[in-house]
Write an enzyme that holds these catalytic residues in place. Structure first.
Site, PDB file in Angstrom:
ATOM      1  N   MET A  25       7.479 -32.912   7.091  1.00  0.00           N
ATOM      2  CA  MET A  25       7.516 -34.376   7.189  1.00  0.00           C
ATOM      3  C   MET A  25       8.913 -34.807   7.587  1.00  0.00           C
ATOM      4  O   MET A  25       9.892 -34.226   7.122  1.00  0.00           O
ATOM      5  CB  MET A  25       7.222 -35.033   5.827  1.00  0.00           C
ATOM      6  CG  MET A  25       5.894 -34.689   5.233  1.00  0.00           C
ATOM      7  SD  MET A  25       4.571 -35.550   6.087  1.00  0.00           S
ATOM      8  CE  MET A  25       3.185 -34.643   5.415  1.00  0.00           C
ATOM      9  N   ASN A 144       3.899 -29.000 -11.584  1.00  0.00           N
ATOM     10  CA  ASN A 144       4.829 -29.750 -12.431  1.00  0.00           C
ATOM     11  C   ASN A 144       4.045 -30.491 -13.525  1.00  0.00           C
ATOM     12  O   ASN A 144       2.819 -30.381 -13.607  1.00  0.00           O
ATOM     13  CB  ASN A 144       5.731 -30.660 -11.587  1.00  0.00           C
ATOM     14  CG  ASN A 144       4.981 -31.829 -10.954  1.00  0.00           C
ATOM     15  OD1 ASN A 144       3.839 -32.139 -11.306  1.00  0.00           O
ATOM     16  ND2 ASN A 144       5.632 -32.499 -10.018  1.00  0.00           N
ATOM     17  N   GLY A 185      13.421 -27.178 -17.648  1.00  0.00           N
ATOM     18  CA  GLY A 185      13.154 -25.825 -17.151  1.00  0.00           C
ATOM     19  C   GLY A 185      11.677 -25.632 -16.836  1.00  0.00           C
ATOM     20  O   GLY A 185      11.094 -26.421 -16.110  1.00  0.00           O
ATOM     21  N   THR A 210      15.233 -35.128  -6.135  1.00  0.00           N
ATOM     22  CA  THR A 210      14.186 -35.035  -5.114  1.00  0.00           C
ATOM     23  C   THR A 210      14.147 -33.625  -4.528  1.00  0.00           C
ATOM     24  O   THR A 210      15.181 -33.104  -4.115  1.00  0.00           O
ATOM     25  CB  THR A 210      14.450 -36.033  -3.966  1.00  0.00           C
ATOM     26  OG1 THR A 210      14.859 -37.254  -4.520  1.00  0.00           O
ATOM     27  CG2 THR A 210      13.196 -36.229  -3.114  1.00  0.00           C
ATOM     28  N   ASP A 214      10.376 -28.075  -5.020  1.00  0.00           N
ATOM     29  CA  ASP A 214      10.208 -27.207  -3.848  1.00  0.00           C
ATOM     30  C   ASP A 214      11.311 -26.154  -3.786  1.00  0.00           C
ATOM     31  O   ASP A 214      11.082 -25.024  -3.332  1.00  0.00           O
ATOM     32  CB  ASP A 214      10.200 -28.045  -2.561  1.00  0.00           C
ATOM     33  CG  ASP A 214       8.988 -28.960  -2.500  1.00  0.00           C
ATOM     34  OD1 ASP A 214       7.959 -28.605  -3.097  1.00  0.00           O
ATOM     35  OD2 ASP A 214       9.081 -30.020  -1.865  1.00  0.00           O
TER      36      ASP A 214
HETATM   37  N1  LIG Z   1      17.806 -32.518 -14.147  1.00  0.00           N
HETATM   38  C1  LIG Z   1      17.636 -31.208 -13.935  1.00  0.00           C
HETATM   39  N2  LIG Z   1      18.547 -30.330 -14.400  1.00  0.00           N
HETATM   40  C2  LIG Z   1      18.389 -29.009 -14.206  1.00  0.00           C
HETATM   41  N3  LIG Z   1      17.348 -28.467 -13.547  1.00  0.00           N
HETATM   42  C3  LIG Z   1      16.419 -29.293 -13.057  1.00  0.00           C
HETATM   43  C4  LIG Z   1      16.492 -30.710 -13.213  1.00  0.00           C
HETATM   44  N4  LIG Z   1      15.423 -31.254 -12.616  1.00  0.00           N
HETATM   45  C5  LIG Z   1      14.716 -30.242 -12.113  1.00  0.00           C
HETATM   46  N5  LIG Z   1      15.293 -29.054 -12.370  1.00  0.00           N
HETATM   47  C6  LIG Z   1      14.815 -27.726 -11.977  1.00  0.00           C
HETATM   48  O1  LIG Z   1      13.827 -27.887 -10.962  1.00  0.00           O
HETATM   49  C7  LIG Z   1      12.566 -27.393 -11.412  1.00  0.00           C
HETATM   50  C8  LIG Z   1      11.467 -28.279 -10.891  1.00  0.00           C
HETATM   51  O2  LIG Z   1      11.671 -29.594 -11.356  1.00  0.00           O
HETATM   52  P1  LIG Z   1      10.461 -30.588 -11.632  1.00  0.00           P
HETATM   53  O3  LIG Z   1       9.610 -30.081 -12.735  1.00  0.00           O
HETATM   54  O4  LIG Z   1      11.030 -31.938 -11.787  1.00  0.00           O
HETATM   55  O5  LIG Z   1       9.620 -30.421 -10.282  1.00  0.00           O
HETATM   56  P2  LIG Z   1       8.986 -31.560  -9.356  1.00  0.00           P
HETATM   57  O6  LIG Z   1       8.559 -32.675 -10.237  1.00  0.00           O
HETATM   58  O7  LIG Z   1       7.946 -30.906  -8.528  1.00  0.00           O
HETATM   59  O8  LIG Z   1      10.229 -31.984  -8.517  1.00  0.00           O
HETATM   60  P3  LIG Z   1      10.294 -33.061  -7.378  1.00  0.00           P
HETATM   61  O9  LIG Z   1       8.925 -33.700  -7.281  1.00  0.00           O
HETATM   62  O10 LIG Z   1      11.382 -33.974  -7.859  1.00  0.00           O
HETATM   63  O11 LIG Z   1      10.679 -32.271  -6.216  1.00  0.00           O
HETATM   64  C9  LIG Z   1      12.650 -27.340 -12.925  1.00  0.00           C
HETATM   65  O12 LIG Z   1      11.776 -26.338 -13.420  1.00  0.00           O
HETATM   66  C10 LIG Z   1      14.121 -26.984 -13.123  1.00  0.00           C
HETATM   67  O13 LIG Z   1      14.317 -25.602 -12.918  1.00  0.00           O
HETATM   68  C1  LIG Z   2       5.094 -33.699  -9.466  1.00  0.00           C
HETATM   69  O1  LIG Z   2       4.835 -33.494  -8.100  1.00  0.00           O
HETATM   70  C2  LIG Z   2       4.170 -34.594  -7.504  1.00  0.00           C
HETATM   71  C3  LIG Z   2       3.765 -34.157  -6.102  1.00  0.00           C
HETATM   72  O2  LIG Z   2       2.547 -33.469  -6.254  1.00  0.00           O
HETATM   73  C4  LIG Z   2       5.063 -35.809  -7.535  1.00  0.00           C
HETATM   74  O3  LIG Z   2       4.413 -36.904  -6.933  1.00  0.00           O
HETATM   75  C5  LIG Z   2       5.388 -36.130  -8.988  1.00  0.00           C
HETATM   76  O4  LIG Z   2       6.302 -37.201  -9.046  1.00  0.00           O
HETATM   77  C6  LIG Z   2       5.979 -34.907  -9.682  1.00  0.00           C
HETATM   78  N1  LIG Z   2       6.080 -35.154 -11.102  1.00  0.00           N
HETATM   79  C7  LIG Z   2       7.206 -35.144 -11.790  1.00  0.00           C
HETATM   80  C8  LIG Z   2       7.096 -35.310 -13.257  1.00  0.00           C
HETATM   81  O5  LIG Z   2       8.291 -34.989 -11.245  1.00  0.00           O
END
Ligand SMILES: Nc1ncnc2c1ncn2[C@@H]1O[C@H](COP(=O)(O)OP(=O)(O)OP(=O)(O)O)[C@@H](O)[C@H]1O
Ligand SMILES: *[C@@H]1O[C@H](CO)[C@@H](O)[C@H](O)[C@H]1NC(C)=O
Length: 267
Positions: A25, A144, A185, A210, A214
């Site tokens: 994207m 997530n 984590g 953000t 990924d």
């Molecule tokens: N504030 C933070 N400090 C340290 N590690 C973080 C933080 N936020 C995210 N991470 C790392 O990134 C991983 C993925 O984060 P998260 O669970 O927020 O995924 P996500 O929601 O899919 O992320 P996004 O949608 O923001 O790309 C976590 O398991 C952790 O290892």
């Molecule tokens: C988890 O990933 C989705 C994309 O599938 C995103 O829209 C959502 O904000 C994420 N959730 C958290 C808690 O970061």
């Protein structure tokens, strides 16, 4: 993947160790002091174009760690599409299966599962009635908190909750389930270690989270492909570390670290 479109680089290179099927994207980002109301025009103070899309992000992170990668995707036959293909090449990602089409981008993609490879599935964006085969065919199922909630109907706000959701997803046939918890984590569960285990990460000063998910999935794909003998827990500790680096800089792909900038003990 639909059969239309032209491969951008028909030449066949060395086989990729990490193949990602997913989206590319172009992010058009405007910074403004507030959101406009419907029909209103307001001044923005900054604008930039970034490369995003969950599939491409994961592939870029794996490539920057040194993985030989290929992205299966389709972009438009337009300037954004051309720039994207160039971005993939600059990240050393094979564009052999990066297609360009004159039709509008449809976002359609199909997952090709070959039983000889390890399949890491990231159900983003999640839908409650996900095809049950995604659970049985994935070696590693990584989601997530909010995706885990959608898929299970449970509330996921703590490592204990994530463990319960992971147990439920495991019951649907996954071999390994990982639920990421942002700054908390992640939680892991596997058929061989069927008690949920919380893998915390270090506290860092988050600038922009953000794309952290990924970065994490891309790093995990790298370890699964290149360090298959590491324990799952060790792979997750290292993926946590890499994703934590990514949240300390702005942007999505622009915040993903390269191998050369990471501590040697990760490799
Ligand atoms: N504030 C933070 N400090 C340290 N590690 C973080 C933080 N936020 C995210 N991470 C790392 O990134 C991983 C993925 O984060 P998260 O669970 O927020 O995924 P996500 O929601 O899919 O992320 P996004 O949608 O923001 O790309 C976590 O398991 C952790 O290892
Ligand atoms: C988890 O990933 C989705 C994309 O599938 C995103 O829209 C959502 O904000 C994420 N959730 C958290 C808690 O970061």
């Amino acid at each position: 993947m639909a059969a239309s479109g032209e491969p951008c680089r028909p030449g066949r290179g060395e086989a990729a160790a990490v193949v990602v099927v997913g989206s590319c994207m172009t992010d058009l980002v405007s910074l403004a002091h507030r959101l406009p109301k419907t029909g209103e025009t307001i001044h923005g103070h900054k604008f930039f174009i970034g490369f995003g899309g969950k599939g491409a992000n994961q592939c870029v992170q794996a490539a920057r760690l040194g993985a030989k990668t290929s992205l299966v995707c389709k972009v438009g036959k337009d300037s954004f599409g051309n720039n994207y293909i160039e971005n993939l090449k600059q990240n050393d990602i094979s564009t052999e299966f990066a297609y360009q089409t004159k039709d509008a981008a449809t976002g359609t993609a199909s997952i090709i599962v070959n039983n000889e490879v390890k399949t890491l599935f990231n159900p983003a964006p999640a839908i409650a009635d996900l095809d049950p085969q995604f659970y049985t065919l994935s070696d590693v199922f990584c989601c997530n908190e909010s995706e885990a909630e959608i898929l299970t109907g449970l509330t996921v706000g703590s490592p204990a909750d994530a463990g319960k959701a992971a147990l439920m997803l495991m019951g649907r046939g996954c071999q390994v389930v990982i639920v990421t918890l942002g700054a908390g984590g992640c939680v892991m569960l596997s058929q061989t270690e069927p008690t949920p285990k919380h893998i915390p990460t270090e506290t860092v000063k988050a600038v922009d989270t953000t794309g952290a998910g990924d970065s994490f999935v891309g790093a995990l794909a790298f370890y699964l492909a290149y360090y298959p003998h590491l324990s799952l827990e060790e792979m997750l500790k290292r993926s946590n570390f890499i994703a934590a680096v990514s949240v300390q800089a702005a942007g999505t792909q622009s915040s993903y670290p390269y191998r050369k900038d990471l501590p040697i003990h990760l490799f």
